[in-house]
Scaffold this active site. Structure first.
Site, short mmCIF file in Angstrom:
data_model
loop_
_atom_site.label_atom_id
_atom_site.label_comp_id
_atom_site.label_asym_id
_atom_site.label_seq_id
_atom_site.Cartn_x
_atom_site.Cartn_y
_atom_site.Cartn_z
N LYS A 165 0.82 -1.21 0.00
CA LYS A 165 0.00 0.00 0.00
C LYS A 165 0.86 1.26 0.00
O LYS A 165 0.51 2.25 -0.63
CB LYS A 165 -0.95 -0.02 1.20
CG LYS A 165 -2.11 -0.99 1.02
CD LYS A 165 -3.08 -0.91 2.18
CE LYS A 165 -4.34 -1.72 1.90
NZ LYS A 165 -4.09 -3.13 1.63
N ARG A 219 -7.08 -8.06 -8.70
CA ARG A 219 -7.81 -9.31 -8.88
C ARG A 219 -9.27 -8.97 -9.17
O ARG A 219 -9.66 -7.81 -9.13
CB ARG A 219 -7.74 -10.15 -7.60
CG ARG A 219 -8.16 -9.35 -6.36
CD ARG A 219 -8.25 -10.20 -5.13
NE ARG A 219 -8.33 -9.43 -3.91
CZ ARG A 219 -9.41 -8.81 -3.45
NH1 ARG A 219 -10.53 -8.84 -4.16
NH2 ARG A 219 -9.39 -8.15 -2.32
#
Length: 666
Positions: free
Chosen positions: A116, A292
């Site tokens: 992140k 994803r």
């Protein structure tokens, strides 16, 4: 196109991928743990290979075993689904090294977005707006705490490699930072094998809006509009809808463009989701990019008319995107809710057990059900407790909300605790109906949504009584047919007929909250009865479904007799659990001689925070256990003394297992 692919996942997403592969004529290989030997995805796949014990770290997270299974079955590609290895760059790289196509983004994109903090730096360079925060490499607790003070409370501690609400803690004040950080790091390490965190300003009452993006190997990147995922509990999404309500065309264009810019900056190929947090003033900030397919992808499919798994397969095969940006339609409104095996009234603790009864609404153009389980399957403690995703579509948001109400009313689950009633209340909450709600909605409205004081649904007692009378009559008739040579003899009848009057009886039932109810029954001798003075009769019964008459009204209901003897009564007004009370049964009081604290669910002890003999205050954390990928803290119920800790770190404990001997202060 591929001839055969291996699906490196389980549950509803594996079943979802199999469905598209069947449409395209692609053979599928499932992998499964020993706990999943009879799972639905195993039954649906063309082939299946066991890859290890129940623990995911020994099966679904073992990249070497997954790749070996793919090679052994001559699969050409691997679809990772979501969760498990789906965002693992080493796994994607290992697939390529083994000559397998990874149906997902390039390794470089996974690595860029997998951290992140690194993703924030990349987005900043690409001009995508960011929430103020600390995303650096120095992970010392003292520095993180000082950065939190600089940013200003409240702050959000978030696992750098995380997702799905795991490894996240909101901290309101400096005094709570250290404990929250330690808990966040433990959960992150257990879920992702990486305990690095970032610290960000926690926006009060924001919306959570994400954008579906897709890229191909020919340089094209598009977005398929946005989804509003603001209804959340513990940072996990509960309701998802597309498109987001109450946003302007200009906002949709701006957030879509920012998402495409983010994908281009990462060199993205395949399906991805760029998640934004939206402040009350309409400003949006990049949170993360999930590399994803998302759990909530069905709502995007329903409003665009596209099969996103098919898009994934075609892009992985080297084909260009099926549609250009200006050709992607946006039609109607779709809403998804997640059905979980959990107990909302006891802190949403996961529930385990056998699905004794499982019924979903009929799948039509307006209703879709994605599930990985069927009736008779077991919800165990090893994996996420999702039962299914219920998705609806209609021309307008108002019509879609009504569709969802009806779909939830037609969902019947017996054998595990579940959140159907909770979702039914949430979907009609005024803020949900109005749209544009923020991520704090569920916490603010929790007492209303739990419905612990809600009255029994209309007709529930009468239906339970009618079912009981009919079941008793059937048992009596069966017994009479066995014990007499003349089944037509009046002595073999059980219709309540009496020579000098009607048969009378009372039925005592206890509801799920412990309330006792009595129904007075007067048989009419003709197969009907009066219930508390109201004429009632079963008009038709087939399996568990009843059509009944109560006074001048007729209705439909389903009654399921559970293994524990309780009756699950489903009527148009809702679901009630009613257990017959045996007046002759001895009701034993719970033994609490030592004030023992027991496990609220099956799980593993991951931290013991108090020693034998320790004096603690009410609410003090005594131990932490992990179950279904989440942490749960067992706390002192009152001021008192820890007489003895009955467990240690690493222990696997069963539901209701004794954990702490505790003596409350006098």
């Amino acid at each position: 196109m591929f001839d055969k692919i291996l699906i490196a996942n389980r549950g509803e997403i594996a079943c979802r991928i199999i469905a598209t592969c069947r449409c395209l004529g692609i053979a599928t290989v499932a992998v499964y743990s020993q706990a999943d030997a009879n799972a639905r995805h195993v039954r649906l796949a063309d082939e299946a290979i066991c890859i290890g014990p129940a623990a995911s770290r020994e099966s679904y997270l073992r990249a070497d075993k997954v790749i070996a299974a793919a090679l052994a079955t001559s699969a050409q590609a691997v679809h990772p689904g979501y969760g498990f290895l789906s965002e693992n760059a080493d796994f994607a790289r290992a697939c390529a090294d083994a000559g397998l196509t990874f149906i997902g983004p390039p390794v470089s994109a996974i690595e860029a977005m997998g951290s992140k903090s690194a993703a924030k730096a990349l987005m900043q360079a690409a001009g995508v707006p960011l929430v103020p925060g600390y995303h650096g490499d120095d992970q010392s607790p003292a520095l993180l705490r000082s950065e939190a003070a600089r940013i200003g409370y409240p702050v959000l501690i978030k696992a750098s490699a995380g997702g799905g609400g795991k490894g996240m803690r909101v901290v309101e004040r400096d005094a709570d930072f250290e404990a929250a950080l330690a808990s966040c790091q433990r959960e992150a390490r257990a879920s992702f094998g990486d305990d690095r965190v970032l610290v960000e300003k926690y926006l009060v009452r924001p919306r959570h809006i994400e954008v579906q993006v897709f890229g191909d190997t020919h340089g094209h990147v598009v977005h398929l509009y946005e989804r509003d995922c603001s209804a959340q509990r513990r940072h996990q999404k509960v309701i998802e809808e597309a498109p987001a309500p109450h946003i302007s065309a200009a906002f949709r264009s701006a957030i879509g463009t920012a998402a495409v810019d983010a994908a281009r900056a990462a060199g993205y190929v395949g399906a991805g989701t760029v998640e934004f947090i939206v402040d009350a003033d309409g400003a949006f900030y990049f949170m993360e990019m999930n590399t994803r397919l998302q759990v909530e992808h069905p709502v995007t499919e329903l409003v665009t008319g596209q099969d996103l798994v098919e898009w994934q397969l075609r892009v992985a095969d080297g084909q260009p995107l099926p549609l250009a940006q200006d050709a992607i339609p946006l039609q109607g409104h779709a809403i998804e809710v997640r059905l979980y095996a959990e107990q909302p009234d006891t802190g949403f603790l996961p529930s385990t057990g056998t699905l004794e009864h499982l019924h979903f609404p009929t799948a039509l153009r307006h209703v879709r059900v994605d599930t990985g389980v069927e009736r008779g399957d077991v919800i165990g403690p090893d994996y996420d407790p999702m039962i299914a995703k219920l998705i609806v579509w209609d021309e307008t948001r108002e019509a879609a909300l009504l569709r969802m109400q009806q779909a939830l009313a037609g969902t019947r689950i017996v054998g595990v605790g579940n959140n159907v009633a909770f979702l039914s209340r949430l979907i009609v909450h005024p803020e949900v109906r109005a749209g544009g709600y923020d991520t704090g909605l569920i916490e603010r409205a929790l007492s209303q949504l739990l419905g612990t004081d809600a009255p029994l649904p209309a007709d529930a007692l009468a239906v339970a009584a009618l079912w009981t009378l009919q079941a008793d009559a059937q048992r009596a008739a069966t017994q009479a047919s066995i014990s007499t040579d003349d089944p037509h003899s009046p002595w073999a009848q059980s219709d309540g007929w009496r020579i000098n009057g009607a048969a009378m009886r009372t039925l005592d039932l206890r509801d799920a909250a412990g309330g006792a109810h009595r129904v007075s029954v007067r048989h009419d001798g003709r197969g009907g009865a009066e219930l508390d003075g109201t004429p009632a009769q079963v008009l038709h019964c087939e399996d568990a479904a009843l059509r009944y008459r109560l006074g001048t009204r007729q209705g439909h209901a389903t009654v399921i007799a559970a293994a524990d003897g309780a009756l699950h009564v489903f009527t148009a007004a809702g679901h009630a659990v009613l257990a017959p009370i045996d007046p002759l049964a001895h009701v034993a009081g719970q033994s609490d001689a030592h004030g023992g604290l027991s496990a609220p669910m099956p799980g593993r002890i991951i931290a013991v925070l108090a020693a034998d003999g320790a004096r603690v205050a009410a609410g003090a954390p005594l131990l932490v256990m992990e179950a279904m990928k989440m942490e749960y803290t067992v706390s002192a119920p009152a001021d008192g003394t820890v007489t003895q800790m009955l467990c240690k770190v690493g222990d696997l404990v069963a539901d209701k297992a004794p954990l702490v001997d505790f003596e409350a202060a006098a």
